[in-house]
Design an enzyme around this catalytic site. Structure first.
Site, PDB file in Angstrom:
ATOM      1  N   CYS A   1      69.626  39.562 -74.084  1.00 21.68           N
ATOM      2  CA  CYS A   1      69.177  38.170 -74.211  1.00 21.68           C
ATOM      3  C   CYS A   1      70.338  37.273 -73.790  1.00 21.68           C
ATOM      4  CB  CYS A   1      68.674  37.882 -75.626  1.00 21.68           C
ATOM      5  SG  CYS A   1      69.910  38.091 -76.927  1.00 21.68           S
TER       6      CYS A   1
ATOM      7  N   ARG B   1      67.586  37.621 -80.319  1.00 21.27           N
ATOM      8  CA  ARG B   1      66.485  38.460 -79.826  1.00 21.27           C
ATOM      9  C   ARG B   1      66.883  39.900 -79.524  1.00 21.27           C
ATOM     10  NH1 ARG B   1      65.102  34.498 -75.136  1.00 21.27           N
ATOM     11  NH2 ARG B   1      67.365  34.233 -75.402  1.00 21.27           N
TER      12      ARG B   1
ATOM     13  N   ASP C   1      63.331  31.944 -77.146  1.00 25.31           N
ATOM     14  CA  ASP C   1      64.619  31.792 -77.820  1.00 25.31           C
ATOM     15  C   ASP C   1      64.406  31.061 -79.152  1.00 25.31           C
ATOM     16  OD1 ASP C   1      67.140  31.118 -78.614  1.00 25.31           O
ATOM     17  OD2 ASP C   1      67.768  30.305 -76.676  1.00 25.31           O
TER      18      ASP C   1
HETATM   19  P1  4NP Z   1      69.628  34.895 -78.322  1.00 24.11           P
HETATM   20  O1  4NP Z   1      69.591  33.396 -78.912  1.00 24.11           O
HETATM   21  O2  4NP Z   1      69.820  34.746 -76.831  1.00 24.11           O
HETATM   22  O3  4NP Z   1      68.285  35.431 -78.686  1.00 24.11           O
HETATM   23  O4  4NP Z   1      70.782  35.581 -79.005  1.00 24.11           O
HETATM   24  C1  4NP Z   1      70.606  32.472 -78.697  1.00 24.11           C
HETATM   25  C2  4NP Z   1      71.746  32.517 -79.472  1.00 24.11           C
HETATM   26  C3  4NP Z   1      72.753  31.587 -79.280  1.00 24.11           C
HETATM   27  C4  4NP Z   1      72.600  30.601 -78.324  1.00 24.11           C
HETATM   28  C5  4NP Z   1      71.463  30.555 -77.541  1.00 24.11           C
HETATM   29  C6  4NP Z   1      70.468  31.506 -77.737  1.00 24.11           C
HETATM   30  N1  4NP Z   1      73.621  29.612 -78.145  1.00 24.11           N
HETATM   31  O5  4NP Z   1      73.426  28.707 -77.335  1.00 24.11           O
HETATM   32  O6  4NP Z   1      74.668  29.706 -78.804  1.00 24.11           O
END
Ligand code: 4NP
Length: 166
Positions: free
Chosen positions: A10, A16, A124
């Site tokens: 991800c 995710r 997300d």
């Molecule tokens: P992930 O979610 O891609 O599912 O781990 C996110 C976690 C952190 C961030 C964006 C999406 N961030 O911008 O820090």
């Protein structure tokens, strides 16, 4: 037997993809799979999954204890047999890192394995409320069940059709 190595990817590797790894590890207990996760970005390297992710997952019986790592094209394209992106952005970022298209055959989109839920990517949840985290788990449980069937079809025949321990 050589395990099939799966990497879920991800953006941040704290919501995710660690959840996908946790769901898949539980579902495929006893099968020769090696499962990890990574993020295309490096903002959260070394961190545990987001506390909200961990708490929603825990309520469904998944204990998420991985530490975030950034996807490393120099190692991970070779190391893993299947590299599964959570959404279309993650998939296009991975494709862009494989300029010669040497590893495109290893890449897929997680929601393409969904059996019941029709959705074009795992959304997300980072800026969402609790319902966003629940939705992620609903989608991942559906997709992992489909992925398991897909993997069983590519396992050596003695393991094919064998029910994983639950
Ligand atoms: P992930 O979610 O891609 O599912 O781990 C996110 C976690 C952190 C961030 C964006 C999406 N961030 O911008 O820090």
């Amino acid at each position: 037997m050589k395990p099939t190595k799966i990497l879920f990817v991800c953006l941040g590797n704290i919501c995710r993809s660690p959840s996908a790894a946790g769901v898949m590890k539980k579902l495929a207990t006893g099968l020769p799979l090696e499962i990890q996760s990574a993020g295309t970005a490096g903002y959260h390297i070394g961190e545990l999954p987001d506390p909200r992710t961990r708490s929603h997952a825990r309520k469904r019986g998944y204990e998420l204890v991985s530490r975030a790592q950034q996807f490393d094209p120099a190692r991970h394209f070779e190391q893993f047999d299947r590299i599964i992106a959570m959404d279309a952005n993650n998939l296009s970022d991975l494709k862009a890192m494989d300029r010669e298209k040497k590893y495109h055959h290893k890449l897929s989109l997680m929601t393409d394995y969904c059996e019941s839920i029709e959705v074009g990517g795992v959304p997300d949840p980072y800026y969402s409320g609790p319902e966003g985290f629940e939705r992620v788990l609903d989608i991942l449980e559906d997709a992992c069940a489909g992925l398991l069937k897909d993997l069983e079809n590519s396992l050596p025949s003695p393991l094919r059709g064998r029910r994983p321990l639950r």
